[in-house]
Structures are given as structure tokens and as C-alpha cells.
Write a protein that holds these residues in place. Structure first.
Motif, PDB file in Angstrom:
ATOM      1  N   MET A 184       1.206  -1.551  -0.001  1.00  0.00           N
ATOM      2  CA  MET A 184      -0.003   0.088  -0.312  1.00  0.00           C
ATOM      3  C   MET A 184       1.063   1.558   0.335  1.00  0.00           C
ATOM      4  SD  MET A 184      -3.067  -0.904   2.343  1.00  0.00           S
ATOM      5  CE  MET A 184      -2.245  -0.876   3.671  1.00  0.00           C
ATOM      6  N   GLU A 185       0.496   2.408  -0.544  1.00  0.00           N
ATOM      7  CA  GLU A 185       0.850   3.441  -0.470  1.00  0.00           C
ATOM      8  C   GLU A 185       0.057   4.561  -0.467  1.00  0.00           C
ATOM      9  OE1 GLU A 185       4.296   4.552  -3.670  1.00  0.00           O
ATOM     10  OE2 GLU A 185       3.043   5.820  -4.103  1.00  0.00           O
ATOM     11  N   ALA A 186       0.091   5.596   0.461  1.00  0.00           N
ATOM     12  CA  ALA A 186      -0.677   7.041   0.857  1.00  0.00           C
ATOM     13  C   ALA A 186       0.059   7.995   0.703  1.00  0.00           C
ATOM     14  CB  ALA A 186      -1.091   6.541   2.319  1.00  0.00           C
ATOM     15  N   THR A 187      -1.108   8.526   0.090  1.00  0.00           N
ATOM     16  CA  THR A 187      -0.516   9.969  -0.222  1.00  0.00           C
ATOM     17  C   THR A 187      -1.148  11.242   0.834  1.00  0.00           C
ATOM     18  OG1 THR A 187      -0.548   9.745  -2.513  1.00  0.00           O
ATOM     19  CG2 THR A 187      -0.334  11.678  -1.801  1.00  0.00           C
ATOM     20  N   ILE A 188      -0.550  12.292   1.475  1.00  0.00           N
ATOM     21  CA  ILE A 188      -0.456  12.890   2.341  1.00  0.00           C
ATOM     22  C   ILE A 188      -1.128  14.531   1.407  1.00  0.00           C
ATOM     23  CG2 ILE A 188       0.199  14.741   4.398  1.00  0.00           C
ATOM     24  CD1 ILE A 188       1.932  12.773   5.353  1.00  0.00           C
ATOM     25  N   LEU A 189      -2.226  15.053   2.232  1.00  0.00           N
ATOM     26  CA  LEU A 189      -2.564  16.451   1.064  1.00  0.00           C
ATOM     27  C   LEU A 189      -2.393  17.422   2.071  1.00  0.00           C
ATOM     28  CD1 LEU A 189      -3.972  14.215  -1.328  1.00  0.00           C
ATOM     29  CD2 LEU A 189      -5.711  15.735  -2.234  1.00  0.00           C
ATOM     30  N   ASN A 190      -2.676  18.630   1.507  1.00  0.00           N
ATOM     31  CA  ASN A 190      -2.451  19.647   3.124  1.00  0.00           C
ATOM     32  C   ASN A 190      -4.330  20.217   3.259  1.00  0.00           C
ATOM     33  OD1 ASN A 190      -3.062  21.792   0.725  1.00  0.00           O
ATOM     34  ND2 ASN A 190      -1.168  22.556   0.402  1.00  0.00           N
ATOM     35  N   SER A 191      -4.481  21.130   3.110  1.00  0.00           N
ATOM     36  CA  SER A 191      -5.900  21.721   3.651  1.00  0.00           C
ATOM     37  C   SER A 191      -5.772  22.570   2.559  1.00  0.00           C
ATOM     38  CB  SER A 191      -6.076  22.326   4.839  1.00  0.00           C
ATOM     39  OG  SER A 191      -5.072  24.053   5.089  1.00  0.00           O
ATOM     40  N   ARG A 192      -4.975  22.345   1.468  1.00  0.00           N
ATOM     41  CA  ARG A 192      -6.386  23.271  -0.224  1.00  0.00           C
ATOM     42  C   ARG A 192      -5.734  22.204  -0.951  1.00  0.00           C
ATOM     43  NH1 ARG A 192      -1.557  26.393   1.755  1.00  0.00           N
ATOM     44  NH2 ARG A 192      -0.381  25.703   0.926  1.00  0.00           N
TER      45      ARG A 192
END
Length: 379
Positions: free
Chosen positions: A1-9
Motif C-alpha cells: 500500500m501507498e498513501a499520499t498526504i494532502l494539505n488543507s488546500r
């Protein structure tokens, strides 16, 4: 598995592809969640593990909100980070029903009103989530549903919608669309069992080597099939000054008179005392009030089912792949090592990865046996 972090925008700020363990769970009628363990030196993602940032997983249509981070150190393992969070459906938990609300008529319209009043177009502007939208379903299995319900101003929005969807046996989800909007949608899964011929079959069975270590549960521990639902008539007073009661006996759909009698009858009491004929915007007739009282009973019975479920390990890389061949809420064909077989709904899907490898754990509920060999009522 791989996850991407996104900021508030919703800008991608980091990728997580190394970790000690990662558990990601999608659900049909509830919010999902995740749990992630990392060491402090893994890819320098620590600065981006911020509350209210987002996490995406290519194996799921859902998006998670980071809701907590715990940094611990010990002499043996060194610094370890635990990150937890919940899927976008949990946004509904951040709102209550602000005013007493009566719903009647089309079910989907009623759900839309609850969300409009709390999130999309609330009377109090501070409650608005500007990028939250409601996507109307065109599925006749949803558009044909009706509702008669009343909610007090303090009730939680998530709990109200969850109870309604469980009672109607449909799912709800909030996903991020291409316009960076939180899109709420009611949905019902596709039948992929042997009971139909329109879609390719999806079958989980040890004989196909795609379902192992199964667990089968058949429980009536908390079961109820009759609800005595009692509300108050706010208009009429007795000589003692106490409100008269309106009482409605609600039974579980599909059960025979024999199943609702004798030792097979399992009763609960439901207090619907908040339901009166008086409301700020609407005065209910006796017939309307009885429908609303009955709805409270139906919701209570839906929370006390005869639970028949099965789960097990599946190989995420062979035969039927989650998100491609079947999705949340779909009805599939299942069979365990002991020949118990039938159709069931995919109500939960857990993806897990650690040092020992990657594993998936589906949960199948609303099981309908193909060869019902249980002892019938009255035998």
C-alpha cells in the motif's frame, strides 16, 4: 500500500510508502478509519502528519482526515509515530440537527434537507462547509424510498443519517471529486451473486483459493422483532395534567405471525416522547404523528438484527480485486470451509500491511443461505 498526504488546500505534500504497519478500513454504512505506524526517519513525512490534513490510498475511493498523532520513544525501538484518522463521512459527526425537523415524503429529499440545513445552506453561516455538495442518486432502489421522521435539535447529524440508512439497507459516502468538493451520495451495491445474470459473478470460496481463515457468526444475542414505540400527544391533556400517550407496535418486516408470537417474540421499548403534534413550522396530523413514531421503532429494530456474517482473509492481488471487480455494498457469492454458502453484502473492507506482507479482510453481512438448514420456527 501507498498513501499520499494532502494539505488543507488538497495539494499533495508527501508520499508514505515505508512504514511499520498500515491498516485502512472502508465501510458501507459508517465512516472508515486508518491506523499508521512509522519510525521517525521514514521518508521525512513527520512535518506533514498534521491534524485535518488528508490521506489518500489508491486502493480506495475514500479519503481520510488525519485526526491524531502520537510520538513515543523507547530505548529498544527508538522513536515511533502512531497516526489515526477517519474518512470524510465523519464530517457529519461535526454537526448536530440545529432545529426540530420533521421529514416526510421522498427519502433522498429528506436526507438532503438534513445535510442542507446543517452543512450546505445552514441559516447560521458559520456552520457552512463551502465545498460540500449533495449528489442526487438516480438509482430507483433509492429514489423510490419514503421517509416519515422527526428529529430534535440536539441530535447528531451522522447518527441520524446512519440510523436511516441502516433501516433502509443502503449506504452513504462522502468522497473528494475532481473539483475538490466533498460529495455526499446515497448508494446501493451491485448484485454480483449467482442470483442474477446481468453482471459477472464474484465468488469468494476456499475452493477458489481466494478466501481463507474464515469466521462465521450467527447470533440473536441482541435480537428484537417487536418494538413498543410510545410518543406523547402534546395537544391533549388528561385530568391529571399529564400528556396522553400515543402507542404504536412496530414489527420487523418480512417476519411471519408465527415468528412474532410465543417464545420467538422479542420485544423492546422505544421512547419517542419528543414526538408531539406541535412544531415551529408544522402541525402534524394524527396519521403523520403515528408514521413518525413508527419510524423510530423501525430504526430501533434495525439496530437489533439477527446477525449473520462471515469474514476471512483474501489475497488482494489475485482473482477478484476490491475497487475493480467488486465494491463496497456489492452482493457477492461466498462459501466457507464447512460448506456454508450463500449471498452476502460487502459491508467492510480492511487493507493491512506490515513486515509480514499485505492482507485484506472483507466482512460480509446480511447473509442469505443458499441451503437454509436451520431448524424452522415451530419445530
Amino acid at each position: 500500500m501507498e498513501a499520499t498526504i494532502l494539505n488543507s488546500r488538497f495539494e499533495k505534500v508527501a508520499i508514505i510508502d515505508r512504514f511499520k504497519s498500515f491498516i485502512w478500513t472502508d465501510r458501507y454504512q459508517e465512516n472508515g478509519d486508518f491506523e499508521l505506524y512509522l519510525t521517525l526517519d521514514m521518508d521525512g513525512v513527520f512535518p506533514y502528519l498534521v491534524n485535518d490534513y488528508y490521506l489518500q490510498n489508491d486502493d480506495s475511493v475514500h479519503m481520510m482526515i488525519i485526526q491524531g498523532m502520537l510520538l513515543e520513544t523507547n530505548a529498544t525501538d527508538g522513536p515511533t509515530i502512531k497516526v489515526i484518522g477517519y474518512s470524510l463521512e465523519s464530517l457529519l459527526k461535526r454537526r448536530i440537527i440545529w432545529d426540530n425537523t420533521t421529514l416526510g415524503g421522498n427519502f433522498q429529499d429528506g436526507i438532503e434537507k438534513l445535510i442542507n440545513d446543517a452543512i450546505i445552506a445552514p441559516s447560521k453561516s458559520e456552520r457552512k462547509i463551502s465545498n460540500f455538495i449533495f449528489k442526487k442518486s438516480t438509482d430507483s432502489r433509492i429514489t423510490a424510498l419514503t421517509i416519515d421522521a422527526k428529529y430534535e435539535q440536539h441530535e447528531n447529524l451522522y447518527e441520524a443519517i446512519n440510523s436511516l440508512c441502516v433501516e433502509k439497507q443502503i449506504g452513504f459516502k462522502v468522497t473528494l471529486n475532481e473539483n475538490k468538493q466533498f460529495e455526499f451520495e446515497l448508494y446501493k451495491g451491485v448484485d454480483r451473486s449467482y442470483a442474477q445474470q446481468l453482471t459477472p459473478y464474484v465468488v469468494f470460496s476456499p475452493s477458489f483459493e481466494n478466501l481463507n481463515n474464515t469466521s462465521y457468526l450467527d447470533s440473536k444475542e441482541d435480537y428484537a422483532n417487536v418494538a413498543l414505540t410510545v410518543g406523547e400527544d402534546g395537544d391533549t391533556q388528561t385530568l391529571s395534567g399529564n400528556p396522553l400517550k400515543i402507542t404504536k407496535e412496530v414489527t420487523r418486516d418480512g417476519e411471519t405471525q408465527e415468528q412474532l408470537s410465543g417464545m420467538h417474540r422479542c420485544e423492546i421499548y422505544v421512547d419517542a416522547g419528543s414526538i408531539t403534534s406541535e412544531d415551529e413550522d408544522h402541525k402534524m396530523s394524527d396519521a403523520e404523528r403515528l408514521k413518525v413514531v413508527a419510524q423510530k421503532g423501525k430504526e430501533a429494530l434495525a439496530e437489533k438484527p439477527h446477525t449473520i456474517s462471515m469474514d476471512g482473509d483474501v489475497d488482494p492481488h489475485t482473482m477478484f480485486v476490491y475497487g475493480r471487480d467488486f465494491k463496497m455494498g456489492d452482493v457477492v457469492q461466498i462459501e466457507n470451509d464447512y460448506g456454508i454458502k450463500g449471498t452476502s453484502t460487502v459491508s467492510e473492507f480492511i487493507m493491512s500491511q506490515d513486515s509480514s506482507g499485505e492482507t485484506s479482510y472483507p466482512t460480509f453481512t446480511d447473509f442469505v443461505s443458499a441451503d437454509d438448514n436451520r431448524i424452522p420456527v415451530g419445530s
